[in-house]
Each structure stands twice: as structure tokens, then as C-alpha cells.
Design an enzyme around this catalytic site. Structure first.
Site, PDB file in Angstrom:
ATOM      1  N   ASP A  84      46.551 -97.101 -17.308  1.00 43.65           N
ATOM      2  CA  ASP A  84      46.555 -96.932 -15.856  1.00 43.65           C
ATOM      3  C   ASP A  84      45.568 -95.844 -15.433  1.00 43.65           C
ATOM      4  O   ASP A  84      45.474 -94.801 -16.084  1.00 43.65           O
ATOM      5  CB  ASP A  84      47.955 -96.544 -15.374  1.00 43.65           C
ATOM      6  CG  ASP A  84      48.997 -97.598 -15.720  1.00 43.65           C
ATOM      7  OD1 ASP A  84      49.172 -97.868 -16.920  1.00 43.65           O
ATOM      8  OD2 ASP A  84      49.620 -98.146 -14.798  1.00 43.65           O
ATOM      9  N   ASP A 139      44.870-101.652 -16.809  1.00 44.24           N
ATOM     10  CA  ASP A 139      46.169-101.666 -16.129  1.00 44.24           C
ATOM     11  C   ASP A 139      45.906-101.334 -14.666  1.00 44.24           C
ATOM     12  O   ASP A 139      44.777-101.492 -14.194  1.00 44.24           O
ATOM     13  CB  ASP A 139      47.164-100.707 -16.784  1.00 44.24           C
ATOM     14  CG  ASP A 139      48.607-101.209 -16.685  1.00 44.24           C
ATOM     15  OD1 ASP A 139      49.058-101.403 -15.545  1.00 44.24           O
ATOM     16  OD2 ASP A 139      49.258-101.397 -17.724  1.00 44.24           O
ATOM     17  N   ASP A 140      46.926-100.874 -13.939  1.00 36.63           N
ATOM     18  CA  ASP A 140      46.713-100.579 -12.530  1.00 36.63           C
ATOM     19  C   ASP A 140      45.571 -99.575 -12.354  1.00 36.63           C
ATOM     20  O   ASP A 140      45.503 -98.550 -13.045  1.00 36.63           O
ATOM     21  CB  ASP A 140      47.981 -99.985 -11.911  1.00 36.63           C
ATOM     22  CG  ASP A 140      49.105-101.006 -11.804  1.00 36.63           C
ATOM     23  OD1 ASP A 140      48.814-102.212 -11.742  1.00 36.63           O
ATOM     24  OD2 ASP A 140      50.280-100.590 -11.787  1.00 36.63           O
ATOM     25  N   HIS A 161      44.437-104.252 -13.519  1.00 35.20           N
ATOM     26  CA  HIS A 161      45.499-105.086 -12.963  1.00 35.20           C
ATOM     27  C   HIS A 161      45.622-104.975 -11.457  1.00 35.20           C
ATOM     28  O   HIS A 161      46.567-105.499 -10.879  1.00 35.20           O
ATOM     29  CB  HIS A 161      46.851-104.714 -13.601  1.00 35.20           C
ATOM     30  CG  HIS A 161      46.935-105.045 -15.054  1.00 35.20           C
ATOM     31  ND1 HIS A 161      48.040-104.734 -15.830  1.00 35.20           N
ATOM     32  CD2 HIS A 161      46.050-105.653 -15.893  1.00 35.20           C
ATOM     33  CE1 HIS A 161      47.826-105.137 -17.078  1.00 35.20           C
ATOM     34  NE2 HIS A 161      46.635-105.692 -17.142  1.00 35.20           N
ATOM     35  N   ARG A 202      48.968-105.449  -4.841  1.00 41.66           N
ATOM     36  CA  ARG A 202      50.329-105.929  -5.049  1.00 41.66           C
ATOM     37  C   ARG A 202      51.362-104.860  -4.708  1.00 41.66           C
ATOM     38  O   ARG A 202      51.101-103.664  -4.775  1.00 41.66           O
ATOM     39  CB  ARG A 202      50.535-106.421  -6.478  1.00 41.66           C
ATOM     40  CG  ARG A 202      50.304-105.395  -7.574  1.00 41.66           C
ATOM     41  CD  ARG A 202      50.581-106.027  -8.938  1.00 41.66           C
ATOM     42  NE  ARG A 202      50.272-105.132 -10.045  1.00 41.66           N
ATOM     43  CZ  ARG A 202      50.632-105.366 -11.307  1.00 41.66           C
ATOM     44  NH1 ARG A 202      51.322-106.458 -11.611  1.00 41.66           N
ATOM     45  NH2 ARG A 202      50.311-104.526 -12.262  1.00 41.66           N
ATOM     46  N   LYS A 238      55.361-104.343  -5.950  1.00 39.66           N
ATOM     47  CA  LYS A 238      56.310-104.864  -6.931  1.00 39.66           C
ATOM     48  C   LYS A 238      57.580-104.014  -6.917  1.00 39.66           C
ATOM     49  O   LYS A 238      57.528-102.804  -7.125  1.00 39.66           O
ATOM     50  CB  LYS A 238      55.680-104.916  -8.327  1.00 39.66           C
ATOM     51  CG  LYS A 238      54.847-103.705  -8.698  1.00 39.66           C
ATOM     52  CD  LYS A 238      54.151-103.889 -10.039  1.00 39.66           C
ATOM     53  CE  LYS A 238      53.305-102.669 -10.386  1.00 39.66           C
ATOM     54  NZ  LYS A 238      52.717-102.732 -11.734  1.00 39.66           N
TER      55      LYS A 238
END
Length: 355
Positions: A172, A193-194, A215, A246, A248
Site C-alpha cells: 500500500d 495495492d491501494d 489497486h 472504491r 469498501k
């Protein structure tokens, strides 16, 4: 006295030595007590299994990174650098590099197994600035901001491109939690990742960023009663990520997402979802019906771009009644995979799961 000797003497007396030059890890405690509150970290090797512990700093300390900072190898789950203090200025000088050497730990499993891997940097700063850091190859999570207030992080490069072919996972970029009034601007993130994620806190800005290979940009994952509110994510480019943007929230958990704005987000070559908002998130993948979880006053404005044909442009899967007062403006094309949506506010112009 000759003129040359006089000028040379004058120049020597004009030279001012500032700062504590920290190039030996054993001098770390002495550096933090430096009377001029200026620590120059140059060509430093941090021993294996040790943290470059820049906590307990005097107020108004300046930390200057220059040269090449490296870290010894050991399997452990600590943090390579910690920063904590008030009125702290952190500067990355031209040509410096903070090299985590993450390839020594990468095994494709990140924090889910395999080798024990350290995180790169955690900061808990108040009324402070961090400018110009160049970070390479974090073993896993890179830049974590926790319990901070009135913090500005700017002109940061996180370069974990090597992880794409060498087993980087959970790398991340930026993570923000339990913080207030944090601004991250003008960053470039290459990772797996993010690019950015916030899981709790308020008054957060993430702006003028370029995110490559990861991501996407995320709110969450949310749960454990945590609240995210007053977040602005604007003027960002998301390239070659699995997701664009996103939200989540985890199934079976509580919390809230309030007053979040995504503004002027450009995405390209997204493989899975352009925009995804889901209330049944698990780390291993979404499962079952979404749990009621307030997502209120969400603004999607000028969110645009392209999703791969095998992907989905927009997916919303939240419990009915969770979504309140949404404003939506997006133009996302390319994806041909259609998914049903759930919990979309009535009359909202979302072409959910459509081309």
C-alpha cells in the site's frame, strides 16, 4: 597580510556548521538531543531488525534525508522508520533515496503469510510538514499516517515498480487512520495495492496524485465502528490499476462514511472495476448480502476513463437504505461485464454494470 589570505580567512569564518550528521546508527539518541534541533541523515545503514526511531523529537526539529539510507535484512513485523513529534519538518534533499530493499522479503503473500515483513514508515505528527521523500521498494505497507493532526505531506515518490515482477504484495502507498486535517499532495505511487486508503479520521485531502499498477484509491476497508468523514480526493490519475476508485465496508461490521468527494479523477486501463462501492467486503473477496452501513453525502464528480473489456465500469452493492444523498457524475467506458447492483438511491443516474 596578502589579499588572498585575507579573503580566504574571511570565507572560512563565514562557514556555518549546522545540524547533527547522523551516519552511524549508534548515534541516534545523541542526534535527537541535538541543541540546534537539526538532524541530517546521510548514507545511513539501519541494522537488521532495528527501527530508525525518530520519536521523542524535540519540538521544531528538522529532519533532513540526504544520500542513500538502507536497511539490514531480517524477517520481522516491525517498522523501518517511525516519526513522531510536533512542529516537525522533514525534508528529502535532491538525490536522496530511502531504499527498503523489499525484494529480499517479497514472496507474493504480503502480510497474508510467508516471510514476516516490516512496514516502511509510520508517522504520528502534529502541525508538521513532510516534503520531497523518495521511497523505493517497501517490503509491504509503505507510508502510514496515524494519530496525526494538521499534517501536510507533499512531493512524495513511492517507487515499488520492481514488486510487479518480483512478488510484491500489500505494498500500500499511503494509509491514513485516526487523524485529522491531513493533506497529501503531488505524489507519485507505483505499487501493488491501494495507492491511498483511509480507514478512520476526518478532514483528509488526497490531491494531484499519479497512481500506477496498484489497486486504486480507496475509502476503507471500513468496520470496527470506525468513521471516515470530510474527505476530498481530487485531480488524480489512476493508471493500470485493478480498480479506479472504491469504497469498501466489511460485512457484519459497523461504522460510517460521511461527506466524501471524488472530484476530477481520470482512470485508464483499469482491469476490474472503474467505480466499486461494496458493503460485503472481505480481504479474501466479497461474500453474501451487504451489511447496513451508512454511506452519506457522497459526491462523484467528473470521474472518467476506461476499463478493460473483461471488467465492469460501475458496481454498487450496498444494503438498501445505506446510501443517502449521493451526487453522481461519471463517464466510464469499456467494460462489458455486467453485474447487478443493490442499494442504489432512487433516481440516481448510474448506469450500473453497463457499458
Amino acid at each position: 597580510m596578502s589579499l588572498i589570505f585575507f579573503i580566504g580567512t574571511l570565507m572560512m569564518t563565514a562557514v556555518v556548521t549546522y545540524g547533527f550528521n547522523l551516519d552511524n546508527f549508534d548515534q541516534l539518541n545523541d542526534a535527537k538531543k541535538s541543541p540546534d534541533k537539526w538532524i541530517v541523515i546521510k548514507n545511513l545503514l539501519v541494522p537488521a531488525g532495528k527501527t530508525l526511531d525518530l520519536t521523542g523529537l524535540q519540538n521544531n526539529t528538522v529532519i533532513e534525508f540526504t544520500g542513500h539510507v538502507t536497511f539490514g535484512y531480517q524477517e520481522w513485523e516491525g517498522t523501518l522508520i517511525t516519526l513522531k513529534g510536533k512542529n516537525i519538518t522533514v525534508l528529502g534533499k535532491r538525490g536522496h533515496l530511502l531504499d527498503g530493499g523489499g525484494q529480499r522479503w517479497w514472496d507474493g503473500k504480503g502480510g497474508n503469510g510467508g516471510k514476516k515483513k516490516p512496514r516502511f514508515i509510520q508517522v504520528s505528527l502534529v502541525d508538521s510538514t513532510v516534503t520531497g521523500l523518495h521511497i523505493k521498494n517497501s517490503p509491504r505497507h509503505c507510508f502510514m499516517i496515524n494519530s496525526s493532526q494538521n499534517l501536510r505531506v507533499q512531493n512524495t515518490t513511492i517507487d515499488i515498480k520492481d514488486g510487479a515482477k518480483s512478488g510484491g504484495h500489500n505494498t500500500d502507498g499511503f494509509g491514513v487512520s485516526s487523524s485529522r486535517n491531513v493533506t497529501i499532495s503531488n505524489s507519485v505511487v507505483y505499487n501493488q495495492d491501494d495507492c491511498f486508503a483511509t480507514t478512520s479520521g476526518s478532514d483528509t485531502v488526497f490531491e494531484n496524485a499519479k497512481c500506477v499498477g496498484g489497486h486504486g484509491i480507496s475509502i476503507g476497508s471500513m468496520g470496527s465502528g470506525n468513521v471516515v468523514e470530510r474527505v476530498v480526493i481530487r485531480n488524480c490519475r489512476v493508471l493500470g490499476n485493478t480498480n479506479g476508485i472504491r469504497i469498501k465496508t466489511r460485512r457484519g461490521e459497523t461504522g460510517a462514511v460521511k461527506n466524501v468527494t471524488f472530484d476530477d479523477i481520470e482512470m485508464k486501463d483499469i482491469s476490474k472495476y472503474g467505480v466499486v462501492i461494496q458493503g460485503n467486503y472481505y480481504n479474501s473477496g466479497p461474500k453474501g448480502d451487504p451489511t447496513p452501513f451508512p454511506i452519506e453525502n457522497l459526491v462523484i464528480r467528473n470521474v472518467r476513463g476506461h476499463v478493460a473489456k473483461s471488467g465492469t465500469n460501475i458496481l454498487v452493492w450496498v444494503a438498501p437504505g445505506s446510501a443517502k444523498n449521493w451526487t453522481w457524475g461519471s463517464k466510464i467506458t469499456g467494460g462489458s461485464k455486467e453485474n447487478p447492483c443493490k442499494g442504489v438511491p432512487q433516481s440516481l443516474p448510474i448506469r450500473c454494470g453497463k457499458k
